[in-house]
Each structure stands twice: as C-alpha cells, then as structure tokens.
Design an enzyme around this catalytic site. Sequence first.
Site, mmCIF file in Angstrom:
data_model
loop_
_atom_site.group_PDB
_atom_site.id
_atom_site.type_symbol
_atom_site.label_atom_id
_atom_site.label_comp_id
_atom_site.label_asym_id
_atom_site.label_seq_id
_atom_site.Cartn_x
_atom_site.Cartn_y
_atom_site.Cartn_z
ATOM 1 N N LYS A 57 -17.542 1.622 -0.111
ATOM 2 C CA LYS A 57 -16.446 0.606 -1.149
ATOM 3 C C LYS A 57 -17.670 0.473 -2.211
ATOM 4 O O LYS A 57 -16.995 -0.372 -3.054
ATOM 5 C CB LYS A 57 -16.638 -0.472 -0.469
ATOM 6 C CG LYS A 57 -16.008 -0.928 1.046
ATOM 7 C CD LYS A 57 -16.146 -1.458 2.070
ATOM 8 C CE LYS A 57 -15.126 -1.744 2.779
ATOM 9 N NZ LYS A 57 -14.920 -3.000 3.941
ATOM 10 N N ARG A 259 -15.313 -11.692 13.018
ATOM 11 C CA ARG A 259 -13.819 -11.067 12.357
ATOM 12 C C ARG A 259 -12.705 -11.313 12.806
ATOM 13 O O ARG A 259 -12.767 -10.628 14.140
ATOM 14 C CB ARG A 259 -14.172 -9.355 11.252
ATOM 15 C CG ARG A 259 -15.672 -9.739 10.729
ATOM 16 C CD ARG A 259 -15.782 -10.571 10.079
ATOM 17 N NE ARG A 259 -14.403 -9.846 8.422
ATOM 18 C CZ ARG A 259 -14.898 -8.850 7.734
ATOM 19 N NH1 ARG A 259 -15.879 -7.622 7.960
ATOM 20 N NH2 ARG A 259 -13.638 -7.929 7.163
#
Length: 269
Positions: A57, A259
Amino acid sequence: MPELPEVETSRRGIEPYLVGQTILYAVVRNARLRWPVSDEILTLSDQPVLSVQRRAKYLLLELPKGWIIIHLGMSGSLRVLSEETAAEKHDHVDLVVSNGKILRYTDPRRFGAWLWAKDLETSNVLAHLGPEPLSDEFTAQYLFDKSRNKRTLIKPWLMDNKVVVGVGNIYASESLFAAGILPDRAAGSLTDAESVLLVATIKAVLLHSIEQGGTTLRDFLQSDGKPGYFAQELQVYGRAGEPCRQCGHPIEIAKHGQRSTFFCRHCQH
C-alpha cells in the site's frame, strides 16, 4: 482505509504527470502525520522523477538521490492540480512540478506518511512484506503451504502483510465471498481446491476494482478528484442486514480482530 486497488489507482493516475518531470520543491503545511514528514522531503529541490512504483500500500517515487515513500493512511488521497489551486484545510503536502502541476496530498485524519529512503532495501516499512497478490509469486501452492497448521481465522490471516500484501478489510471480505469460504474458519482448514479458487478470486476482485478506480466509501478520491466506482459493486462489504445478491439471505456481520467482517452464511461454507 485505501487498499491495494486504491493505491494502484493513485499510482496510475499520477504517473503520467510526474515521470520525466522535475520536482522543484515541496510545500509542507503540516508535517505531523503518522510519522513526521522526513527532513529530506522538506528540503527537496530540483529532483527529476525517474519512476512511480507501488509496493503493497506504499507509493514509491524514485528520484536520483533516493525514494519518497507515501502511505495514504486511513483517509489520504493524492490529486494532480494546477499550481495556482488554493490549498484547503486538510491539504498537508504539495510537490510542485516543472510542468506547472502540483501533486497534492490531502488527509483529514493525518494518519498517512511521507518518508524518505536512500534505497528501498534499507527501508523499515518495506521490510518483511509478503508477495504482491497480482504477481506470479502469489500462487495456490504458496497460499496452501503458508496456511498449514494455522489456527488464525482465515480473514484476518489474509490481511497479514507477511502472508500477502494489500488485501485489506474490504477485499478480504469480498474475495472470501466470491470463493464461497466462510471468514471464521481456521486458515489451516483450506483445501488444495479452495486455495486455487481463493487465489484466483483475490486476483480477479483486485483487478476488477482497479478497473473501476478503487472503492470510495468516505474519503478516497482518484488523482483527478473522481470517486472509485467499485463501491457500487460490493457484494457483502458494508451490506449487513441486506439481502445477499446471490441467494437473498441477509448478509451477516462479525468482528474479527477489531475489524468488521461481512459474509453470507448460506453462500459461504
């Protein structure tokens, strides 16, 4: 948080405006990001851009003297604008380029990073990363072997950058749905056949999202200011309580490692 498709979309968007051009100087309005903006960026001047790459990323701008490493954090985005475009509240970093453009970094939550590395091999943030999911290294055999004897739930395991990079919360949920695999199974329960299917679906989901310009749920924008359109095609992510588009059963939500995970218990096993 921008994931691999969003970062790759940004890379493709900014590359034509940077490669072959010279960064004249940087304007840093707020150096207090996740880590302070590196001193080498603060004093940058007259540096040609040799390439714009991506690892996981991270966006990587190659310059003759080293690399600018950019992470978009939770809410960051990069846009190419005319040099005279006035800055707004959350516009923290500009690179002023010789073609009259600026590369502007916007980050409301300031959880991104602008770092400097003399060479990529010595960069701490790039150390110990797993293979790129769209590379030839990421194979069914690799995933199957890596999963042996792993009791970790498969969804957070897929999000571990040491296993494979760039498969974040959105695309882990979407890929597991496409492969018909429940996210709360142990990673070690993957069969050979499931590994083949899961690798294929991860690659397909990521590539399709890149084609759509990524996913915009809140803050992410492409380099031209447009949102990512893959959000319109999400099958399970963010759809808790809504009917599954395949079977009509309600999409469920669970917490895995703090999450949110979305899945269809009827279509996934």
